[in-house]
Scaffold this active site. Structure first.
Site, PDB file in Angstrom:
ATOM      1  N   ALA A  16     -39.949 -43.612   5.023  1.00 33.68           N
ATOM      2  CA  ALA A  16     -38.882 -43.406   4.032  1.00 33.68           C
ATOM      3  C   ALA A  16     -38.509 -41.926   3.927  1.00 33.68           C
ATOM      4  O   ALA A  16     -37.334 -41.568   3.908  1.00 33.68           O
ATOM      5  CB  ALA A  16     -39.323 -43.943   2.664  1.00 33.68           C
ATOM      6  N   CYS A 132     -44.095 -35.379  -5.367  1.00 34.76           N
ATOM      7  CA  CYS A 132     -42.679 -35.519  -5.746  1.00 34.76           C
ATOM      8  C   CYS A 132     -42.464 -35.393  -7.254  1.00 34.76           C
ATOM      9  O   CYS A 132     -41.409 -34.925  -7.695  1.00 34.76           O
ATOM     10  CB  CYS A 132     -42.119 -36.844  -5.239  1.00 34.76           C
ATOM     11  SG  CYS A 132     -43.078 -38.315  -5.644  1.00 34.76           S
ATOM     12  N   HIS A 257     -36.598 -39.371  -9.412  1.00 35.86           N
ATOM     13  CA  HIS A 257     -37.515 -39.310 -10.545  1.00 35.86           C
ATOM     14  C   HIS A 257     -36.838 -38.575 -11.697  1.00 35.86           C
ATOM     15  O   HIS A 257     -36.100 -37.609 -11.483  1.00 35.86           O
ATOM     16  CB  HIS A 257     -38.776 -38.511 -10.179  1.00 35.86           C
ATOM     17  CG  HIS A 257     -39.698 -39.215  -9.229  1.00 35.86           C
ATOM     18  ND1 HIS A 257     -39.533 -40.523  -8.836  1.00 35.86           N
ATOM     19  CD2 HIS A 257     -40.831 -38.773  -8.599  1.00 35.86           C
ATOM     20  CE1 HIS A 257     -40.517 -40.856  -8.004  1.00 35.86           C
ATOM     21  NE2 HIS A 257     -41.306 -39.822  -7.848  1.00 35.86           N
TER      22      HIS A 257
END
Lengths: 353, 353
Positions: A16, A132, A257
């Site tokens: 990904a 992340c 996010h």
């Protein structure tokens, strides 16, 4: 060093994050000579496009690192742990996006807008890319810290499914297809748990739900993701005593996010001053005019590079605290983009020698 | 007072909260004589079932309050503002779930598990029910406060669509039907904004998204919802200087609000002690064993009465702080149930006289 374009290897090119990396490298200013794509033997032989050219994926092996100057790793922790030192031993600088080396005192943890100078401090030949969730706030917090001195962060996350990789995306899409087509779902106790076929990497259904868990269980009830936000923020900012409390929650969003941060500083900071400072900070975009319905949301932010900041408020009880809402594409700045930026800092060592 | 079953009126009987109220009254111990259902003239004449009986809805008018002992209001602020005093003038005790009277010093703001004693302190004949977001945490925080003395709350919400009424539910369902059936949605910039037909009460698409806004804009960038959490928590706990920073965010969940709370107390509190105290607290359920995948989620909690608490952790930098994740059904304890509980406290004045 000679003034030549360095050779780059991308390990985990078919995942990904790897997929986003190929897109990013195709669009950024080209600082690379050869680009080698590397993945597990299962994916070897696949042909992927990068910089407008077809490149055949090679199977991971020690020899693929011969002649490589920089090797990016977007693979699971255990693969990085084994292979990043092999790449380094063969002369490449390894830029690793796993959790394997982030807290190693001999490996710098780098966010170029915050601590680019740490890139050269790499005795093991390895540089780490942060998690992340940390990356979704640290560029903005770092900019505020330089002027106001950060003392404490209270963080709540709204984490996207793609933070759990392609499987996370696929499982959420399957659950959404089921939930979206059935108008009875979502408002009766336990119905999603019965309706969904597959939980995938999540411990509970994600469609029509939020799940207060990401990562693995550590001491005293903390999740690994929550401790990463704490430990990595401290290391990147160089503040080993920074107070950090994070609670990580997964939400039914594909990518990007979001974080709510209550940040306390050494000095007083108004919302206007923070807005002006962040508006001029590299890698940060301010979108903060609720009267016009302007604040970042994952749907608006996905696919973009900056850390987006909105809902900037001075705390009502403490002129040294701010309350903020931040969004960042977890596959771009949260992973591939920051890795690419670190690699580009290293690349300059070859061309500016 | 005579020892008789008091008469109850439910104003707003046909709304999202009113519907849940009829279900709750049908299931709880019956303390009421007559129950009158009241709504706007548009809904008058409808027949609804409560306690197994058909009841015809009457149009709102001063006379409907004659002979009423307790009148519950689940209507918009401006309707409550006008009609609760009319009901009170006709002799009813008004229990109001709007924001019209919550901060009125002559109107108590009551959560029976926390401050039931305030019910009798009602010079205007009106008692207020708190906002659903405040109610999603205040029973648990109140229980901790009694032993440890709360000093500061940092709150992030994950609020359900039904907090914005039936329209919020309908809009999210429509967006989910669209998003669930189209596998291309959710991961491209701006795609949901183009795909969804209707934003309804939300300033941005909610499917595949989170939206950092609830309520109206107040001073200095705060939303009305965020100030309600602050002001109502202070009033319910009787702590006018309590430090509260809240950031309210809407998530694609139909019903049940979730909150992350970082709470700081006067005294040290371990996670085990908090777990034991909350486990024994009225109206609270602890679900906190991450090793077994046990923590509350909206999907598991919807339709239940308690405040659910999980992810209880002592902050790593401060033995006087806890980090918690809480869930509560915003239509039940967050609205109808707490209103019913207040009304039942008042009802005892008639039967225990």
């Amino acid at each position: 060093m000679s003034n030549r374009l360095p050779t780059l290897a991308i390990v985990g090119a078919t995942g990904a994050v790897g997929t986003v990396m190929l897109d990013i490298l195709s669009k950024r200013e080209n600082v690379w000579g050869e680009i080698r794509l590397i993945a597990s033997p299962r994916s070897a032989g696949k042909v992927l496009r990068v910089r407008g050219e077809d490149v055949v994926v090679q199977a991971l092996a020690p020899e693929v690192f011969d002649g490589v100057d920089v090797a990016m790793f977007d693979v699971p922790d255990e693969v990085s742990k084994e292979w990043a030192p092999i790449a380094a031993a063969r002369g490449a600088v390894a830029v690793d996006n796993s959790g394997a080396f982030r807290l190693d005192p001999d490996v710098p943890l780098v966010v170029p807008e915050v601590n680019a100078d740490q890139v050269r401090n790499r005795p093991r030949g390895i540089i780490s890319n942060p998690n992340c969730t940390t990356l979704s706030m640290i560029v903005a917090i770092g900019a505020l810290h330089r002027t106001y001195g950060v003392k404490e962060l209270v963080v709540s996350s709204y984490q996207a499914a793609s933070g759990a990789g392609q499987e996370g995306i696929d499982v959420l899409r399957d659950q959404m297809a089921k939930a979206g087509g059935d108008r009875s779902l979502g408002d009766t106790q336990g119905d999603m748990r019965e309706a969904v076929d597959e939980l995938g990497p999540f411990p509970a259904p994600l469609a029509y739900n939020v799940v207060p868990w990401a990562g693995s269980l550590k001491d005293d009830g903390w999740s690994s993701e929550e401790l990463k936000v704490r430990n990595e923020s401290r290391k990147i900012l160089g503040l080993e005593d920074l107070r950090v409390s994070a609670t990580c929650v997964r939400v039914p969003v594909i990518t990007t996010h979001s974080l709510v941060v209550h940040a306390t500083f050494d000095r007083e900071v108004t919302a206007d001053a923070a807005r002006e400072l962040l508006g001029g900070a590299e890698g940060v975009e301010v979108l903060d005019d609720p009267a016009k319905g302007e604040f970042p949301t994952p749907n608006d932010v996905v696919g973009t590079d900056p850390t987006w900041v909105g809902r900037i408020r001075q705390s009502l009880d403490d002129p040294k605290s701010l309350d903020l809402f931040l969004c960042g594409d977890n596959l771009r700045k949260g992973a591939a983009l920051n890795t690419a930026q670190i690699a580009e800092v290293v690349a300059k060592e070859f061309t500016q020698a």
